[in-house]
Enzyme design. Structure first.
Site, PDB file in Angstrom:
ATOM      1  N   ASP A  52       0.832  -1.202   0.000  1.00 17.39           N
ATOM      2  CA  ASP A  52       0.000   0.000   0.000  1.00 17.39           C
ATOM      3  C   ASP A  52       0.873   1.261   0.000  1.00 17.39           C
ATOM      4  O   ASP A  52       1.807   1.402   0.782  1.00 17.39           O
ATOM      5  CB  ASP A  52      -0.913   0.004   1.230  1.00 17.39           C
ATOM      6  CG  ASP A  52      -2.099   0.926   1.071  1.00 17.39           C
ATOM      7  OD1 ASP A  52      -1.880   2.138   0.934  1.00 17.39           O
ATOM      8  OD2 ASP A  52      -3.244   0.441   1.072  1.00 17.39           O
ATOM      9  N   SER A 102      -7.118   5.067  -0.607  1.00 21.55           N
ATOM     10  CA  SER A 102      -7.062   3.602  -0.631  1.00 21.55           C
ATOM     11  C   SER A 102      -8.433   2.958  -0.773  1.00 21.55           C
ATOM     12  O   SER A 102      -8.552   1.881  -1.357  1.00 21.55           O
ATOM     13  CB  SER A 102      -6.366   3.079   0.632  1.00 21.55           C
ATOM     14  OG  SER A 102      -5.001   3.384   0.597  1.00 21.55           O
ATOM     15  N   HIS A 288       3.476   8.456   4.498  1.00 23.30           N
ATOM     16  CA  HIS A 288       2.779   9.651   4.980  1.00 23.30           C
ATOM     17  C   HIS A 288       3.634  10.399   6.002  1.00 23.30           C
ATOM     18  O   HIS A 288       3.624  11.626   6.045  1.00 23.30           O
ATOM     19  CB  HIS A 288       1.457   9.257   5.656  1.00 23.30           C
ATOM     20  CG  HIS A 288       0.321   9.058   4.717  1.00 23.30           C
ATOM     21  ND1 HIS A 288      -0.231  10.069   3.968  1.00 23.30           N
ATOM     22  CD2 HIS A 288      -0.398   7.948   4.415  1.00 23.30           C
ATOM     23  CE1 HIS A 288      -1.238   9.598   3.249  1.00 23.30           C
ATOM     24  NE2 HIS A 288      -1.361   8.311   3.503  1.00 23.30           N
ATOM     25  N   ASP A 326      -1.567   0.345  -4.674  1.00 21.67           N
ATOM     26  CA  ASP A 326      -2.825   1.035  -4.975  1.00 21.67           C
ATOM     27  C   ASP A 326      -2.638   2.501  -5.351  1.00 21.67           C
ATOM     28  O   ASP A 326      -3.541   3.122  -5.895  1.00 21.67           O
ATOM     29  CB  ASP A 326      -3.805   0.904  -3.800  1.00 21.67           C
ATOM     30  CG  ASP A 326      -3.196   1.325  -2.471  1.00 21.67           C
ATOM     31  OD1 ASP A 326      -1.969   1.523  -2.402  1.00 21.67           O
ATOM     32  OD2 ASP A 326      -3.947   1.452  -1.487  1.00 21.67           O
ATOM     33  N   HIS A 327      -1.465   3.056  -5.051  1.00 22.11           N
ATOM     34  CA  HIS A 327      -1.163   4.453  -5.372  1.00 22.11           C
ATOM     35  C   HIS A 327       0.242   4.750  -4.882  1.00 22.11           C
ATOM     36  O   HIS A 327       0.822   3.991  -4.109  1.00 22.11           O
ATOM     37  CB  HIS A 327      -2.148   5.419  -4.692  1.00 22.11           C
ATOM     38  CG  HIS A 327      -2.332   5.157  -3.229  1.00 22.11           C
ATOM     39  ND1 HIS A 327      -1.375   5.480  -2.279  1.00 22.11           N
ATOM     40  CD2 HIS A 327      -3.347   4.574  -2.536  1.00 22.11           C
ATOM     41  CE1 HIS A 327      -1.795   5.117  -1.084  1.00 22.11           C
ATOM     42  NE2 HIS A 327      -2.994   4.548  -1.212  1.00 22.11           N
TER      43      HIS A 327
END
Length: 517
Positions: A52, A102, A288, A326-327
């Site tokens: 992720d 997400s 993050h 996912d990104h």
């Protein structure tokens, strides 16, 4: 022992490390390739693996870090050199943004429709979409979810649930009952009657439905059940870097690879096969927080889960394995350091000295540097800034190097709540400033602290893998997977023009927590 800064050290080791990363898995790859070549082959099992929030730039960083720590390259990187592997890029945009969150990302895979960020398998007009877990169940396949986040978090939910608000994890927990057979990760509080507003005991409900329950690593190892619910933390599982430093956590919390192994053991006897999603969630959380060391340790944990899956396929070659993200997130990269960049390798090697996540360190500086489930007020500084001597002491112990006086001062100011310390507003936080300070010594730079619009990497092996080659739109995943399950089903969708009519309703569901992971 750390290197002397010779740039050839990682390069030479990388050549042999990558060559050896797959040495023990040759039988698995050959078996998968043979199964893939059979005309009209469909997989009995589908394993969808998600690192992720992994920007494409993270893969080479993790490969180099793996060589430093493990003396071998990353399996995912090594797969790119294999002719058996299908390779592609995936467009992960959501219905209302080029930058997805997400829940929208996983929902695009899980339903075949793009939706608003923050929602889970629900169209803007409120139409609930059928998640892929239900399609798998209709085909009498079993379903598994494994994650290092809360099990009810956005990515596992996108395969299994339908709710208007991704933060309604208590509702997602209820929908998992009888939709998923194996559920392993964190998030005990969404099942605990003492933490749920409705006081419903969801663990008891799952036990009544025939699920074996585990709350610790040992309990998971001892369980012999076809259906499993494992909740090993009230919230997310610890970062791998912190778990390594905490003996109690090591004893209580299983690794991602251990949970993956337990899921495969439980699911593999299924006569009609299974659908399993495996998520390395904390890669995203560390990105993050601009926490390179935490991110890379969790990439190694994800890679160990990839190895478990590939070993499984040697005896079960009728398995499609897809490894992706996912990104992107914050797009970290190793920048040139020193004259003619000759210090870059030495700086990168300093990452191996760091022994704690920013999440563990930042409270000692008076602030909070974490992907958070708390409100900004709850994460505000709680006391006076630490002394310069204390900051230096923490840096020596946790980072393995000393900070310059101006670096110490900026962390002290951030810890006491001072703002406008960085012209990049996303990085004007404790985590952003820690990332910049540590980056001065490790060479890792960041563009921000949020998701990015990058096309994500896609690698597939086994029967059906050819569907994931080249350029793939996220909504194509669902029809590919349903076709491979011999299912004929199409969810409704909505185009962007029509969705604009519902933009106001999107505002009704603004997130209650500042955590767009």
């Amino acid at each position: 022992m750390l290197g002397t800064g010779n740039p050839a050290r990682i390069g030479r080791r990388g050549f042999f490390g990558r060559a050896g990363a797959l040495a023990a898995l040759g039988g698995s790859l050959e078996a998968l390739h043979s199964a893939q070549l059979k005309p009209g082959a469909r997989p009995r099992n589908i394993i969808w693996m998600v690192a992720d929030g992994m920007s494409p730039s993270v893969l080479p960083l993790a490969d180099h870090f793996s060589q430093l720590i493990r003396g071998k390259g990353l399996l995912w990187q090594a797969l790119l050199d294999r002719p058996e592997a299908q390779r592609g890029l995936m467009d992960m945009a959501s219905l209302d943004s080029l930058v997805t969150d997400s829940s929208s990302a996983s929902s695009s895979w899980g339903s075949g429709s793009r939706i608003f960020n923050g929602w889970v398998n629900v169209l803007p007009d409120g139409t609930e979409l059928t998640p892929i877990a239900e399609i798998a169940r209709d085909k009498r396949k079993r379903v598994g979810l494994v994650t290092t986040a809360t099990v009810t978090h956005a990515t596992p939910a996108g395969f299994t649930a339908s709710v208007k608000h991704r933060d309604d994890e208590h509702l997602i927990a209820e929908q998992y009952l009888d939709r998923a057979d194996v559920i392993l990760g964190g998030g005990r509080r969404f099942f605990d009657p003492n933490a749920r507003a409705d006081k419903r005991d969801m663990v008891a409900a799952f036990r009544k439905a025939g699920y074996g329950y585990a709350a610790t690593r040992d309990e998971l190892t001892a369980l012999r059940s076809a259906r499993l619910l494992g909740l090993f933390s009230a919230s997310h599982l610890p970062y791998s870097i912190d778990r390594r430093a905490d003996k109690a956590a090591e004893e209580l919390v299983p690794t991602l690879s251990e949970m993956t192994s337990a899921a495969l053991t439980a699911l593999s006897p299924a006569s009609n096969g299974f659908l399993l999603q495996v998520e390395g969630a904390r890669v995203d959380h560390a990105a993050h927080a601009n926490d390179a060391a935490a991110m890379l340790w969790d990439m190694l944990a994800f890679d160990e889960a990839v190895e478990i899956v590939l070993r499984f396929t040697e005896k079960h070659p009728e398995t499609l394995v897809v490894v992706t993200s996912d990104h992107g997130n914050s797009n970290p990269g190793l920048v040139g350091m020193g004259y003619e960049y000759k210090e870059s390798t030495l700086c990168f090697e300093r990452l191996s000295r760091i022994n704690s996540s920013f999440y563990a360190i930042s409270p000692r500086l008076g602030g909070a540097a974490e992907y958070s489930m708390k409100t900004p007020a709850a994460t505000a500084p709680a006391g006076p800034a630490p002394t310069p001597e204390r900051v230096q002491e923490l840096a020596r112990y946790h980072f393995g190097f000393e900070l310059a006086p101006d670096e110490i001062e900026i962390l002290r100011k951030s810890g006491s709540g001072t703002k406008k310390l960085s012209m990049n507003r996303q990085l004007d936080t404790m985590s952003g400033l820690m990332g910049q300070v540590v980056g001065n010594h490790t060479g890792i730079g960041w563009t921000g602290s949020t998701h990015t619009s990058d096309y994500t990497l896609l690698t597939a092996l086994g029967p059906g893998a050819e569907r994931f080659s080249g350029f793939v739109r996220n909504t194509e995943v669902f029809p590919h997977l349903t076709a491979l399950m011999d299912a004929q089903f199409k969810n409704p969708s909505m185009d962007a023009d029509k969705a604009r009519q519902f933009k106001d309703s999107a505002g009704l569901f603004r997130r209650r927590r500042p955590d767009w992971a």
